[in-house]
Scaffold this active site. Structure first.
Site, PDB file in Angstrom:
ATOM      1  CD  GLN A  38      -0.781  -0.687   3.723  1.00 12.16           C
ATOM      2  OE1 GLN A  38      -1.994  -0.798   3.722  1.00 12.16           O
ATOM      3  NE2 GLN A  38      -0.041  -1.120   4.731  1.00 12.16           N
ATOM      4  CG  HIS A  69      -5.323   3.332  19.392  1.00 13.71           C
ATOM      5  ND1 HIS A  69      -4.772   4.456  18.820  1.00 13.71           N
ATOM      6  CD2 HIS A  69      -5.231   2.352  18.444  1.00 13.71           C
ATOM      7  CE1 HIS A  69      -4.347   4.170  17.595  1.00 13.71           C
ATOM      8  NE2 HIS A  69      -4.615   2.904  17.345  1.00 13.71           N
ATOM      9  CG  ASP A  93      -1.518   2.732  14.631  1.00 14.89           C
ATOM     10  OD1 ASP A  93      -1.722   2.698  15.852  1.00 14.89           O
ATOM     11  OD2 ASP A  93      -2.324   2.242  13.800  1.00 14.89           O
ATOM     12  CD  GLU A 113       1.008  -3.450   9.884  1.00  9.86           C
ATOM     13  OE1 GLU A 113       0.043  -3.092  10.552  1.00  9.86           O
ATOM     14  OE2 GLU A 113       0.997  -3.480   8.627  1.00  9.86           O
ATOM     15  CG  ASP A 144      -1.091 -12.341   5.472  1.00  7.92           C
ATOM     16  OD1 ASP A 144      -1.995 -11.975   6.248  1.00  7.92           O
ATOM     17  OD2 ASP A 144      -1.286 -12.571   4.267  1.00  7.92           O
ATOM     18  CG  ASP A 162      -5.690  -1.569  15.040  1.00  7.64           C
ATOM     19  OD1 ASP A 162      -6.425  -0.951  14.253  1.00  7.64           O
ATOM     20  OD2 ASP A 162      -4.836  -1.000  15.746  1.00  7.64           O
ATOM     21  CB  THR A 164      -6.489  -1.352   6.270  1.00 13.23           C
ATOM     22  OG1 THR A 164      -5.908  -2.638   6.046  1.00 13.23           O
ATOM     23  CG2 THR A 164      -5.364  -0.410   6.608  1.00 13.23           C
ATOM     24  CG  ASP A 165     -11.455   0.821   5.205  1.00 13.89           C
ATOM     25  OD1 ASP A 165     -11.570   0.752   6.445  1.00 13.89           O
ATOM     26  OD2 ASP A 165     -11.527   1.887   4.576  1.00 13.89           O
TER      27      ASP A 165
HETATM   28  N1  SAM Z   1      -7.083   2.392  12.965  1.00 17.34           N
HETATM   29  C1  SAM Z   1      -6.990   2.045  11.611  1.00 17.34           C
HETATM   30  C2  SAM Z   1      -8.241   2.088  10.820  1.00 17.34           C
HETATM   31  O1  SAM Z   1      -9.229   1.440  11.210  1.00 17.34           O
HETATM   32  O2  SAM Z   1      -8.270   2.762   9.811  1.00 17.34           O
HETATM   33  C3  SAM Z   1      -6.233   0.768  11.419  1.00 17.34           C
HETATM   34  C4  SAM Z   1      -4.834   1.040  11.812  1.00 17.34           C
HETATM   35  S1  SAM Z   1      -3.555  -0.018  11.433  1.00 17.34           S
HETATM   36  C5  SAM Z   1      -2.513   1.166  10.628  1.00 17.34           C
HETATM   37  C6  SAM Z   1      -4.105  -1.124  10.179  1.00 17.34           C
HETATM   38  C7  SAM Z   1      -2.976  -2.015   9.705  1.00 17.34           C
HETATM   39  O3  SAM Z   1      -3.477  -3.278   9.285  1.00 17.34           O
HETATM   40  C8  SAM Z   1      -2.201  -1.447   8.519  1.00 17.34           C
HETATM   41  O4  SAM Z   1      -0.949  -0.981   8.940  1.00 17.34           O
HETATM   42  C9  SAM Z   1      -2.091  -2.637   7.546  1.00 17.34           C
HETATM   43  O5  SAM Z   1      -0.813  -2.770   6.968  1.00 17.34           O
HETATM   44  C10 SAM Z   1      -2.430  -3.800   8.473  1.00 17.34           C
HETATM   45  N2  SAM Z   1      -2.878  -5.000   7.756  1.00 17.34           N
HETATM   46  C11 SAM Z   1      -3.698  -5.068   6.671  1.00 17.34           C
HETATM   47  N3  SAM Z   1      -3.834  -6.346   6.282  1.00 17.34           N
HETATM   48  C12 SAM Z   1      -3.097  -7.106   7.140  1.00 17.34           C
HETATM   49  C13 SAM Z   1      -2.831  -8.501   7.241  1.00 17.34           C
HETATM   50  N4  SAM Z   1      -3.354  -9.381   6.380  1.00 17.34           N
HETATM   51  N5  SAM Z   1      -2.026  -8.931   8.249  1.00 17.34           N
HETATM   52  C14 SAM Z   1      -1.480  -8.059   9.120  1.00 17.34           C
HETATM   53  N6  SAM Z   1      -1.678  -6.718   9.063  1.00 17.34           N
HETATM   54  C15 SAM Z   1      -2.488  -6.256   8.086  1.00 17.34           C
END
Ligand code: SAM
Length: 290
Positions: A38, A69, A93, A113, A144, A162, A164-165
């Site tokens: 990303q 949080h 984060d 993460e 992953d 926690d 992403t979309d």
């Molecule tokens: N608070 C935020 C929101 O709801 O918009 C989420 C914050 S955190 C930055 C979300 C993290 O999930 C991202 O850094 C992303 O890289 C991670 N992420 C996405 N897919 C993932 C996966 N399959 N395994 C581990 N982490 C993942």
């Protein structure tokens, strides 16, 4: 990231579908990178402190991250009677890990993460959330989360998703197999909570998530909070449990006894968060369990 510039000002604009755009006044781009997963940007905003964006979507702002949080962490941590081992999926984060580690009874936290660039950018530019990522109780795995829950031999009391979309690498985090694997690695009274989008704009995602966790856990529900950074401001987390009920088994006295203080969470908010508005109740009526 959409950087709209006029003569006088620079704005970060976050689109939702083709019908909504939210703008934040920006003063400076502190970091801009593209990982294999990303784009990652850190912006100094005028009104919300530093902001993290993944793929142009707001992940957090320094000014209101405490709300998200607090609510993703303390609701499951105070519902579980004695959480010692915690898994965080995503959360690069560091804000969720920071809050989990404030609980004195916690012995170990694993955080998985997928994107090292998010972690590095936050360590450098947003220490407010990344401050505890070197805590000796924390094992940080860059990998992953889907693979981790499918293969780990560890067991957890609380799992916090926690994410992403549901796009790109986060898509499987909204699927049945992922939750089946989480169920397998949770202890008998284990709880899993997950970022669950907006009840207003993403009602179908909430239906789908509730359907999945309701098919696997005896208790499956959802709770809400308000923040300033996400489209519409009104947002949810799903809550699934093998045992403890989030309101009936919640011992409010434990919050005071913990000695912790919070910017948003408290005993009343814990209960109130599970009171759903009628449109959301109607949407999820068939799916809420326990
Ligand atoms: N608070 C935020 C929101 O709801 O918009 C989420 C914050 S955190 C930055 C979300 C993290 O999930 C991202 O850094 C992303 O890289 C991670 N992420 C996405 N897919 C993932 C996966 N399959 N395994 C581990 N982490 C993942």
């Amino acid at each position: 990231m959409n950087l709209g510039k006029t003569k006088a000002a620079m704005w970060v604009e976050e689109p939702t579908g083709d019908f909504l755009k939210v703008g934040f006044r920006a003063d400076k781009v502190l970091f801009s990178g593209k990982s294999e997963f990303q784009s990652v940007d850190v912006i100094e905003t005028r009104g919300h402190g530093k902001m993290l964006l993944n793929d142009g979507l707001v992940m957090l702002t320094e000014r209101d991250e405490f709300i998200y949080h607090d609510m993703i962490t303390h609701v499951p941590m105070f519902t579980h009677p004695n959480p010692k081992s915690v898994l965080v999926i995503g959360g690069g984060d560091g804000g969720t890990a920071r809050e989990v580690l404030r609980h004195k009874g916690v012995e170990s936290v694993v955080m998985v993460e997928i994107d090292g660039m998010v972690v590095d950018a936050c360590k450098e530019f947003i220490p407010q959330t990344a401050s505890d990522l070197s805590n000796p109780k924390l094992e940080l795995i860059i990998g992953d989360g889907v693979d981790y829950v499918a293969t780990t031999k560890k067991k957890f009391d609380v799992v916090i998703v926690d994410s992403t979309d549901p796009i790109g690498p986060a898509t499987p985090l909204f699927g049945t197999e992922f939750y089946q694997n989480i169920k397998n690695i949770l202890n008998d009274d284990g709880i899993v909570v997950s970022q669950a989008e907006s009840p207003f704009y993403f009602a179908e995602t909430q239906q789908s998530l509730l359907g999945i966790i309701g098919g696997l856990f005896p208790i499956a529900t959802i709770y809400n909070f308000n923040n300033m950074g996400y489209p519409g401001g009104f947002w949810s987390f799903t809550f699934a449990s093998k045992g403890p009920h989030p309101t009936k088994d919640f011992k409010a006295a434990r919050v005071k006894e913990s000695g912790l203080d919070f910017g948003y969470y408290n005993e009343d908010i814990h209960h109130a968060a599970f009171c759903l508005p009628s449109f959301q109740k109607r949407n999820l009526a068939e799916k809420i369990k326990g």
